[in-house]
Design a protein around this motif. Structure first.
Motif, PDB file in Angstrom:
ATOM      1  N   SER A 114       0.854  -1.187   0.000  1.00  0.00           N
ATOM      2  CA  SER A 114       0.000   0.000   0.000  1.00  0.00           C
ATOM      3  C   SER A 114       0.888   1.234   0.000  1.00  0.00           C
ATOM      4  O   SER A 114       2.063   1.179   0.391  1.00  0.00           O
ATOM      5  CB  SER A 114      -0.924   0.016   1.224  1.00  0.00           C
ATOM      6  OG  SER A 114      -0.170   0.044   2.424  1.00  0.00           O
ATOM      7  N   LEU A 115       0.357   2.346  -0.474  1.00  0.00           N
ATOM      8  CA  LEU A 115       1.124   3.592  -0.525  1.00  0.00           C
ATOM      9  C   LEU A 115       1.347   4.150   0.873  1.00  0.00           C
ATOM     10  O   LEU A 115       0.472   4.076   1.737  1.00  0.00           O
ATOM     11  CB  LEU A 115       0.388   4.628  -1.382  1.00  0.00           C
ATOM     12  CG  LEU A 115       0.401   4.405  -2.896  1.00  0.00           C
ATOM     13  CD1 LEU A 115      -0.513   5.412  -3.578  1.00  0.00           C
ATOM     14  CD2 LEU A 115       1.820   4.512  -3.449  1.00  0.00           C
ATOM     15  N   ARG A 116       2.509   4.724   1.082  1.00  0.00           N
ATOM     16  CA  ARG A 116       2.799   5.377   2.362  1.00  0.00           C
ATOM     17  C   ARG A 116       2.038   6.695   2.450  1.00  0.00           C
ATOM     18  O   ARG A 116       1.760   7.338   1.429  1.00  0.00           O
ATOM     19  CB  ARG A 116       4.301   5.645   2.495  1.00  0.00           C
ATOM     20  CG  ARG A 116       5.154   4.379   2.529  1.00  0.00           C
ATOM     21  CD  ARG A 116       6.620   4.726   2.680  1.00  0.00           C
ATOM     22  NE  ARG A 116       7.465   3.546   2.590  1.00  0.00           N
ATOM     23  CZ  ARG A 116       7.786   2.765   3.620  1.00  0.00           C
ATOM     24  NH1 ARG A 116       7.324   3.071   4.833  1.00  0.00           N
ATOM     25  NH2 ARG A 116       8.561   1.714   3.458  1.00  0.00           N
ATOM     26  N   ALA A 250       6.022   2.975  -1.066  1.00  0.00           N
ATOM     27  CA  ALA A 250       5.063   1.925  -0.714  1.00  0.00           C
ATOM     28  C   ALA A 250       5.589   1.139   0.479  1.00  0.00           C
ATOM     29  O   ALA A 250       6.801   1.062   0.713  1.00  0.00           O
ATOM     30  CB  ALA A 250       4.820   0.989  -1.898  1.00  0.00           C
ATOM     31  N   ARG A 251       4.692   0.562   1.215  1.00  0.00           N
ATOM     32  CA  ARG A 251       5.085  -0.294   2.341  1.00  0.00           C
ATOM     33  C   ARG A 251       4.434  -1.666   2.169  1.00  0.00           C
ATOM     34  O   ARG A 251       3.324  -1.780   1.664  1.00  0.00           O
ATOM     35  CB  ARG A 251       4.667   0.318   3.680  1.00  0.00           C
ATOM     36  CG  ARG A 251       3.174   0.489   3.863  1.00  0.00           C
ATOM     37  CD  ARG A 251       2.844   0.936   5.283  1.00  0.00           C
ATOM     38  NE  ARG A 251       1.414   1.100   5.472  1.00  0.00           N
ATOM     39  CZ  ARG A 251       0.771   2.245   5.283  1.00  0.00           C
ATOM     40  NH1 ARG A 251       1.442   3.325   4.912  1.00  0.00           N
ATOM     41  NH2 ARG A 251      -0.540   2.307   5.477  1.00  0.00           N
ATOM     42  N   HIS A 252       5.168  -2.685   2.587  1.00  0.00           N
ATOM     43  CA  HIS A 252       4.631  -4.037   2.455  1.00  0.00           C
ATOM     44  C   HIS A 252       3.752  -4.353   3.663  1.00  0.00           C
ATOM     45  O   HIS A 252       4.163  -4.168   4.803  1.00  0.00           O
ATOM     46  CB  HIS A 252       5.762  -5.066   2.325  1.00  0.00           C
ATOM     47  CG  HIS A 252       6.690  -5.105   3.501  1.00  0.00           C
ATOM     48  ND1 HIS A 252       7.760  -4.252   3.652  1.00  0.00           N
ATOM     49  CD2 HIS A 252       6.695  -5.897   4.596  1.00  0.00           C
ATOM     50  CE1 HIS A 252       8.386  -4.508   4.776  1.00  0.00           C
ATOM     51  NE2 HIS A 252       7.775  -5.499   5.380  1.00  0.00           N
ATOM     52  N   ASP A 253       2.543  -4.776   3.412  1.00  0.00           N
ATOM     53  CA  ASP A 253       1.611  -5.151   4.473  1.00  0.00           C
ATOM     54  C   ASP A 253       1.623  -6.651   4.724  1.00  0.00           C
ATOM     55  O   ASP A 253       1.253  -7.103   5.807  1.00  0.00           O
ATOM     56  CB  ASP A 253       0.186  -4.704   4.096  1.00  0.00           C
ATOM     57  CG  ASP A 253       0.107  -3.190   3.911  1.00  0.00           C
ATOM     58  OD1 ASP A 253       0.746  -2.478   4.704  1.00  0.00           O
ATOM     59  OD2 ASP A 253      -0.569  -2.739   2.961  1.00  0.00           O
ATOM     60  N   LYS A 262      10.409  -8.410   0.827  1.00  0.00           N
ATOM     61  CA  LYS A 262      10.203  -7.041   1.287  1.00  0.00           C
ATOM     62  C   LYS A 262      10.301  -6.011   0.175  1.00  0.00           C
ATOM     63  O   LYS A 262       9.958  -4.850   0.381  1.00  0.00           O
ATOM     64  CB  LYS A 262      11.231  -6.708   2.382  1.00  0.00           C
ATOM     65  CG  LYS A 262      11.047  -7.521   3.656  1.00  0.00           C
ATOM     66  CD  LYS A 262      12.059  -7.106   4.711  1.00  0.00           C
ATOM     67  CE  LYS A 262      11.860  -7.891   5.997  1.00  0.00           C
ATOM     68  NZ  LYS A 262      12.843  -7.486   7.040  1.00  0.00           N
ATOM     69  N   ASN A 263      10.798  -6.403  -1.002  1.00  0.00           N
ATOM     70  CA  ASN A 263      10.912  -5.441  -2.096  1.00  0.00           C
ATOM     71  C   ASN A 263      10.691  -6.144  -3.432  1.00  0.00           C
ATOM     72  O   ASN A 263      10.437  -7.356  -3.476  1.00  0.00           O
ATOM     73  CB  ASN A 263      12.266  -4.721  -2.058  1.00  0.00           C
ATOM     74  CG  ASN A 263      13.425  -5.703  -2.142  1.00  0.00           C
ATOM     75  OD1 ASN A 263      13.567  -6.447  -3.101  1.00  0.00           O
ATOM     76  ND2 ASN A 263      14.272  -5.712  -1.109  1.00  0.00           N
TER      77      ASN A 263
END
Length: 293
Positions: A114-116, A250-253, A262-263
């Motif tokens: 999701s976007l930060r 973006a951050r990983h949920d 993670k990327n």
């Protein structure tokens, strides 16, 4: 084979010198911070200084290696002058960045990323700077020097395999944070010992090491197909910039190893994206060759 042996000695010496240099860098940084200067250095643990020490050692020992190998021209490393270098850099960047961007867009539409809420623009600028500098350094070393030396053995695929394995190991090995709480002269060797702990996890090996190995092979293939480093530099830059910027916005949920880490460069999904880039690259090279004939 003598050149390959010299290369092995260089790599071992780099690790040894780096391990001995790391405590000195750490203690020096702590001393500077204690006097009120460069206080941001206090945020970094010993592992960060260990990685920088390895880089310094590699640079320091590179000149003696080149002198011992008696490399007189790029032709001896199977490298030629590229009259279309900027075309190849730009094409490589587009070929690697576009599939990764599409993958990122799909992942943002899923529950995985999701976007930060806020973007760290200074961090984005650092990623951009790294994408301009790191590919030049790493491609010159891995695909230029290391692969060029190994190609002298006449074993093309074995040379690619060894270079790609070395490239992936160097990027995959990382000791856990805070491995050396109390830094001593042997802390660097302690980091080396703990760096292999990731190989005990089959999911991490499948997700991280395998993808890095394939990327190394693609970069080597690009170098051999064009007999220059410009196409692999462009490919490398595209991967670094796209994955790095994506991580900042973006951050990983969810982490769904081995499919995705993670990327955008860790997991089976990025492995498939890299394969797609490889196929597109090969098609583009055939198109260029057809136009030039």
């Amino acid at each position: 084979m003598k050149d390959a042996a010299r290369l092995l000695v260089y790599l071992l010496a780099t690790v040894l010198v780096g391990a001995l240099l790391a405590p000195c860098l750490f203690w020096g940084a702590q001393s500077v911070v204690a006097h009120g200067f460069l206080t941001f250095l206090a945020r970094y643990d010993f592992e960060t200084f260990f990685h920088r020490a390895l880089l310094f050692a590699a640079v320091i020992l590179l000149w003696p290696l080149v002198r011992s190998l008696e490399v007189r021209s790029p032709n001896e490393l199977q490298l030629s002058r590229n009259a279309h270098r900027w075309r190849d850099v730009f094409a490589g960047f587009i070929l690697s960045a576009t599939p990764l961007l599409c993958c990122g867009a799909i992942l943002l539409a899923s529950p995985i990323f999701s976007l930060r809420g806020a973007i760290n623009w200074p961090a984005v600028a650092k990623v951009a700077a790294a994408s301009a500098v790191v590919p030049i350094i790493e491609e010159t070393f891995f695909r230029g020097l290391v692969l060029g030396i190994l190609l002298k053995t006449g074993r093309r695929y074995m040379s690619i395999l060894v270079t790609s394995a070395l490239y992936s190991i160097v990027h995959f090995l990382k000791a856990p944070d805070r491995t050396s709480a109390d830094v001593t002269w042997t802390s660097g060797f302690n980091s080396i010992a703990h760096a292999f702990v990731q190989f005990s996890d089959p999911l991490l090996v499948a997700a991280g090491f395998t993808t890095l190995f394939l990327i190394g092979w693609i970069l080597a293939d690009a170098r051999l197909q064009t007999r220059s480093l410009w196409l692999p530099i462009g490919l490398h830059a595209g991967w670094i910039l796209t994955s790095g910027v994506f991580n900042k916005i973006a951050r990983h949920d969810l982490i769904v190893l081995p499919w995705l880490g993670k990327n955008l460069l860790v997991g089976i999904v990025p492995l498939g994206v890299a394969c797609l880039t490889w196929l597109i690259m090969r098609g583009w090279l055939k198109y260029v060759d057809a136009r030039n004939t």
